[in-house]
Design a protein around this motif. Structure first.
Motif, mmCIF file in Angstrom:
data_model
loop_
_atom_site.group_PDB
_atom_site.id
_atom_site.type_symbol
_atom_site.label_atom_id
_atom_site.label_comp_id
_atom_site.label_asym_id
_atom_site.label_seq_id
_atom_site.Cartn_x
_atom_site.Cartn_y
_atom_site.Cartn_z
ATOM 1 N N PRO A 148 0.786 -1.237 0.000
ATOM 2 C CA PRO A 148 0.000 0.000 0.000
ATOM 3 C C PRO A 148 0.819 1.288 0.000
ATOM 4 C CG PRO A 148 -0.131 -1.119 2.127
ATOM 5 C CD PRO A 148 0.509 -2.079 1.182
ATOM 6 N N ASP A 149 2.114 1.200 0.300
ATOM 7 C CA ASP A 149 2.953 2.398 0.296
ATOM 8 C C ASP A 149 3.771 2.539 -0.981
ATOM 9 O OD1 ASP A 149 2.120 3.128 2.877
ATOM 10 O OD2 ASP A 149 3.604 1.789 3.789
ATOM 11 N N SER A 150 3.626 1.599 -1.909
ATOM 12 C CA SER A 150 4.471 1.597 -3.093
ATOM 13 C C SER A 150 3.818 2.346 -4.251
ATOM 14 C CB SER A 150 4.779 0.162 -3.534
ATOM 15 O OG SER A 150 5.579 0.178 -4.700
ATOM 16 N N LYS A 151 4.549 3.294 -4.805
ATOM 17 C CA LYS A 151 4.093 3.993 -6.003
ATOM 18 C C LYS A 151 5.186 3.983 -7.079
ATOM 19 C CE LYS A 151 5.417 8.740 -4.894
ATOM 20 N NZ LYS A 151 5.005 10.143 -5.080
ATOM 21 N N GLY A 152 6.006 2.922 -7.097
ATOM 22 C CA GLY A 152 6.975 2.756 -8.163
ATOM 23 C C GLY A 152 6.278 2.612 -9.500
ATOM 24 N N CYS A 153 7.059 2.642 -10.574
ATOM 25 C CA CYS A 153 6.460 2.659 -11.915
ATOM 26 C C CYS A 153 6.116 1.274 -12.444
ATOM 27 C CB CYS A 153 7.376 3.389 -12.893
ATOM 28 S SG CYS A 153 8.912 2.523 -13.266
ATOM 29 N N GLY A 154 6.238 0.239 -11.601
ATOM 30 C CA GLY A 154 6.030 -1.124 -12.071
ATOM 31 C C GLY A 154 4.626 -1.447 -12.536
ATOM 32 N N HIS B 81 -0.247 2.122 -3.464
ATOM 33 C CA HIS B 81 -0.387 3.564 -3.251
ATOM 34 C C HIS B 81 -1.272 4.127 -4.366
ATOM 35 C CE1 HIS B 81 0.618 7.832 -3.012
ATOM 36 N NE2 HIS B 81 1.186 7.600 -1.825
ATOM 37 N N PRO B 82 -2.201 5.035 -4.066
ATOM 38 C CA PRO B 82 -3.078 5.563 -5.114
ATOM 39 C C PRO B 82 -2.334 6.101 -6.328
ATOM 40 C CG PRO B 82 -3.890 6.230 -2.966
ATOM 41 C CD PRO B 82 -2.576 5.546 -2.724
ATOM 42 N N THR B 83 -1.197 6.748 -6.120
ATOM 43 C CA THR B 83 -0.439 7.256 -7.264
ATOM 44 C C THR B 83 0.071 6.113 -8.132
ATOM 45 O OG1 THR B 83 0.224 9.213 -6.010
ATOM 46 C CG2 THR B 83 1.528 8.675 -7.952
ATOM 47 N N GLY B 84 0.410 4.993 -7.518
ATOM 48 C CA GLY B 84 0.899 3.852 -8.280
ATOM 49 C C GLY B 84 -0.150 3.283 -9.211
ATOM 50 N N TYR B 85 -1.358 3.030 -8.686
ATOM 51 C CA TYR B 85 -2.362 2.402 -9.550
ATOM 52 C C TYR B 85 -3.151 3.418 -10.378
ATOM 53 C CZ TYR B 85 -5.647 3.114 -5.546
ATOM 54 O OH TYR B 85 -6.419 3.631 -4.537
ATOM 55 N N LEU B 86 -3.282 4.645 -9.908
ATOM 56 C CA LEU B 86 -3.984 5.640 -10.721
ATOM 57 C C LEU B 86 -3.137 6.098 -11.907
ATOM 58 C CD1 LEU B 86 -5.764 7.841 -8.021
ATOM 59 C CD2 LEU B 86 -6.778 6.100 -9.519
ATOM 60 N N ARG C 182 -11.274 10.436 -8.488
ATOM 61 C CA ARG C 182 -10.711 9.411 -7.611
ATOM 62 C C ARG C 182 -9.935 10.010 -6.440
ATOM 63 N NH1 ARG C 182 -11.248 4.077 -9.443
ATOM 64 N NH2 ARG C 182 -12.620 4.171 -11.278
ATOM 65 N N PRO C 183 -10.137 9.486 -5.239
ATOM 66 C CA PRO C 183 -9.338 9.939 -4.097
ATOM 67 C C PRO C 183 -7.852 9.663 -4.342
ATOM 68 C CG PRO C 183 -11.202 8.585 -3.396
ATOM 69 C CD PRO C 183 -11.109 8.446 -4.880
ATOM 70 N N GLY C 184 -7.015 10.587 -3.937
ATOM 71 C CA GLY C 184 -5.581 10.394 -4.057
ATOM 72 C C GLY C 184 -5.016 10.639 -5.438
ATOM 73 N N HIS C 185 -5.770 11.348 -6.289
ATOM 74 C CA HIS C 185 -5.344 11.542 -7.667
ATOM 75 C C HIS C 185 -4.346 12.677 -7.842
ATOM 76 C CE1 HIS C 185 -7.339 15.424 -8.540
ATOM 77 N NE2 HIS C 185 -8.176 15.047 -7.585
ATOM 78 N N GLU C 186 -4.116 13.480 -6.825
ATOM 79 C CA GLU C 186 -3.433 14.764 -6.997
ATOM 80 C C GLU C 186 -2.041 14.634 -7.609
ATOM 81 O OE1 GLU C 186 -6.719 15.238 -4.170
ATOM 82 O OE2 GLU C 186 -5.044 13.815 -4.277
ATOM 83 N N GLU C 187 -1.241 13.701 -7.144
ATOM 84 C CA GLU C 187 0.117 13.577 -7.689
ATOM 85 C C GLU C 187 0.099 13.223 -9.169
ATOM 86 O OE1 GLU C 187 3.080 12.368 -4.068
ATOM 87 O OE2 GLU C 187 1.945 10.745 -4.990
ATOM 88 N N THR C 188 -0.763 12.309 -9.541
ATOM 89 C CA THR C 188 -0.843 11.904 -10.946
ATOM 90 C C THR C 188 -1.377 13.038 -11.798
ATOM 91 O OG1 THR C 188 -1.267 9.627 -10.223
ATOM 92 C CG2 THR C 188 -1.726 10.157 -12.517
ATOM 93 N N THR C 189 -2.402 13.702 -11.327
ATOM 94 C CA THR C 189 -2.963 14.839 -12.060
ATOM 95 C C THR C 189 -1.921 15.928 -12.271
ATOM 96 O OG1 THR C 189 -5.231 14.444 -11.313
ATOM 97 C CG2 THR C 189 -4.664 16.693 -11.939
ATOM 98 N N GLN C 190 -1.214 16.282 -11.218
ATOM 99 C CA GLN C 190 -0.201 17.333 -11.329
ATOM 100 C C GLN C 190 0.917 16.939 -12.281
ATOM 101 O OE1 GLN C 190 0.881 17.995 -7.235
ATOM 102 N NE2 GLN C 190 -1.160 18.765 -6.702
ATOM 103 N N ALA C 191 1.300 15.669 -12.283
ATOM 104 C CA ALA C 191 2.358 15.208 -13.177
ATOM 105 C C ALA C 191 1.932 15.327 -14.643
ATOM 106 C CB ALA C 191 2.733 13.769 -12.847
ATOM 107 N N LEU C 192 0.698 14.938 -14.946
ATOM 108 C CA LEU C 192 0.207 15.070 -16.318
ATOM 109 C C LEU C 192 0.120 16.534 -16.720
ATOM 110 C CD1 LEU C 192 -2.651 12.386 -16.487
ATOM 111 C CD2 LEU C 192 -0.354 12.251 -17.460
#
Length: 378
Positions: free
Chosen positions: A167-173, A206-211, A243-253
C-alpha cells in the motif's frame, strides 16, 4: 493521423471490416513493439546519469541499441510483464462465454505466471494449462524485476483497491505494464481506467501507483480509438479527478502538458519532470516525449537519454507512439534486432484476432482446439 471513425465504426458494428481490422492490428503491433523497442534502448543506460551517458556514447547521448544482458536489443521486465498483461486479457475475453468472468482474477493469474518465470530455470516442467506464452524459454530471465512486483505476486492473495498489495508503493512497475488495457477498444474509457487501476493495486497499492497505471491505459485507449494524444490526456485528467488520491498523478500530467510549451525538447527538459522511478514521473516523462516527438526514433531517444529509469520511460513513450502511428512507423533497424520480436508479433496478432473474431473462436459450448491450447479457459 488516421481518423477516429475507422476504429469507432468497427466497434459499433457486429463485424469488423477489412480496413478496420488492418488498422487495429497495426496499432496493437505498434503499441507492443514500440514499447519493447523503447525498453530495449533504455536497458543499457537505466542506471547511468546523463553525464555518464554522454561520456560513453557522445554529446548526443545514446543513439542506437547498446549491449545489455549480453546482447543488443534486449528487453527487460517492462516488456515481460506487458506481454503477460496481453496474455491475461486474451484469457479473460475467452472465458467470458463461460459466465465466470472476472478480468482482475485472470490478470492476477497471468502475472503469477510471469512471477514463475522469475524463479524457474525454464518452462520444461510447466503445466500445459499455463498456455503458450509461459512456454517461451527466452522469457525465463531476470531483467531487474521490481521489488514491489515480486513481493506483490509472491503468494496467491490478489491485491484489490480495497485491500491492495504494497500500500505504500508507487513505483512505476504498474504503469510500465498497463498499455494493453488501452487496447480494449470496445470498452468505455472509465471501464478501462477501472480495470487498470484494479490490476495495478495487485502490486502497487499507493493511489499514485495504480492511478498512474489507469491514466496511462486511458491515454493508449484514446489514441488507438483515433483521438489526439492531448485529447486523450484531457480524458484521463477528467477520470482522475473523480478518484481519491489523484493529486500527484494529475499534477504530473499537467506538468507534462505545460512542458511542451516551454521550448525546444531536450534531455534537460525531460529531467525537469523527474527521473521516472516513481509512477507519476515515469508517466509524465513518457507522455511529454510522445507529445513532442518528431517521429518515433526522436521520441524514443529523448525518452531514454536521462539519468533515471530509462527503460520504463522509453517503454511508455514507445507504447504511446506505436499505438498512435501503427507498426509501420517503427524504425526497421531497431525492429530487426529486437529480442523476442516474433513472440511479440504473435501475441499482438492473437490479441487482434480475439478482439475482432472472438465469437468465431469460442462460444459457451465450444472453443477452437488451437485457441484452447494457446489460451486455456480452465
Amino acid at each position: 493521423m488516421r481518423s477516429q471513425r475507422v476504429i469507432v465504426r468497427a466497434m459499433t458494428n457486429t463485424a469488423w471490416g477489412r480496413t478496420e481490422q488492418q488498422d487495429f492490428r497495426s496499432r496493437v503491433r505498434g503499441c507492443l513493439l514500440g514499447g519493447a523497442i523503447g525498453d530495449a534502448l533504455g536497458a543499457s543506460i537505466e542506471f547511468d546519469s546523463l553525464d555518464a551517458i554522454r561520456q560513453k556514447h557522445g554529446p548526443s547521448g545514446l543513439t542506437d541499441y547498446a549491449q545489455a544482458y549480453g546482447r543488443r536489443g534486449a528487453i527487460t521486465d517492462d516488456t515481460q510483464m506487458t506481454l503477460f498483461t496481453v496474455d491475461g486479457l486474451i484469457r479473460a475475453q475467452a472465458r467470458r462465454d463461460l459466465g465466470a468472468w472476472h478480468p482482475p482474477t485472470d490478470l492476477h493469474a497471468a502475472y503469477r505466471r510471469w512471477y514463475t518465470t522469475q524463479h524457474n530455470w525454464g518452462p520444461d516442467e510447466r503445466d500445459p494449462e499455463t498456455g503458450w506464452l509461459a512456454g517461451e524459454e527466452w522469457l525465463y530471465a531476470q531483467r531487474a524485476p521490481g521489488k514491489a512486483c515480486l513481493s506483490g505476486l509472491s503468494d496467491d492473495r490478489m491485491g484489490t483497491l480495497a485491500d491492495p498489495k504494497n500500500p505504500d508503493s508507487k513505483g512505476c512497475g504498474a504503469v510500465m505494464r498497463s498499455a494493453p488495457f488501452g487496447l480494449l477498444v470496445g470498452w468505455e474509457p472509465h471501464l478501462v481506467f477501472q480495470l487498470a487501476a484494479e490490476c495495478g493495486a495487485q502490486t502497487h497499492g499507493h493511489p499514485t501507483g495504480y492511478l498512474s497505471a489507469a491514466a496511462f491505459a486511458v491515454l493508449v485507449h484514446g489514441v488507438v480509438r483515433g483521438e489526439s494524444l492531448p485529447a486523450a490526456t484531457q480524458r484521463a485528467l477528467s477520470l482522475l479527478a473523480t478518484r481519491p488520491g489523484h493529486e500527484e498523478t494529475t499534477q504530473a500530467l499537467q506538468r507534462a502538458l505545460a512542458q511542451v510549451r516551454v521550448g525546444v525538447p531536450a534531455p534537460e527538459r525531460v529531467a525537469e519532470l523527474g527521473e521516472g522511478w516513481v509512477a507519476e514521473e515515469a508517466l509524465a516523462m513518457g507522455l511529454y516525449c510522445a507529445l513532442v516527438a518528431e517521429d518515433v526514433a526522436h521520441g524514443l531517444l529523448l525518452a531514454v537519454n536521462h539519468g533515471g529509469d530509462s527503460d520504463s520511460t522509453g517503454s511508455i513513450t514507445g507504447n504511446l507512439l506505436g499505438a498512435l502511428l501503427g507498426d509501420t512507423a517503427l524504425p526497421p533497424a531497431w525492429l530487426t534486432e529486437l529480442e523476442g520480436r516474433g513472440t511479440i508479433l504473435e501475441l499482438a496478432d492473437d490479441f487482434a484476432l480475439e478482439t475482432t473474431h472472438g465469437s468465431a473462436l469460442h462460444t459457451a459450448d465450444h472453443v477452437a482446439p488451437g485457441w484452447q491450447a494457446r489460451y486455456p479457459r480452465t
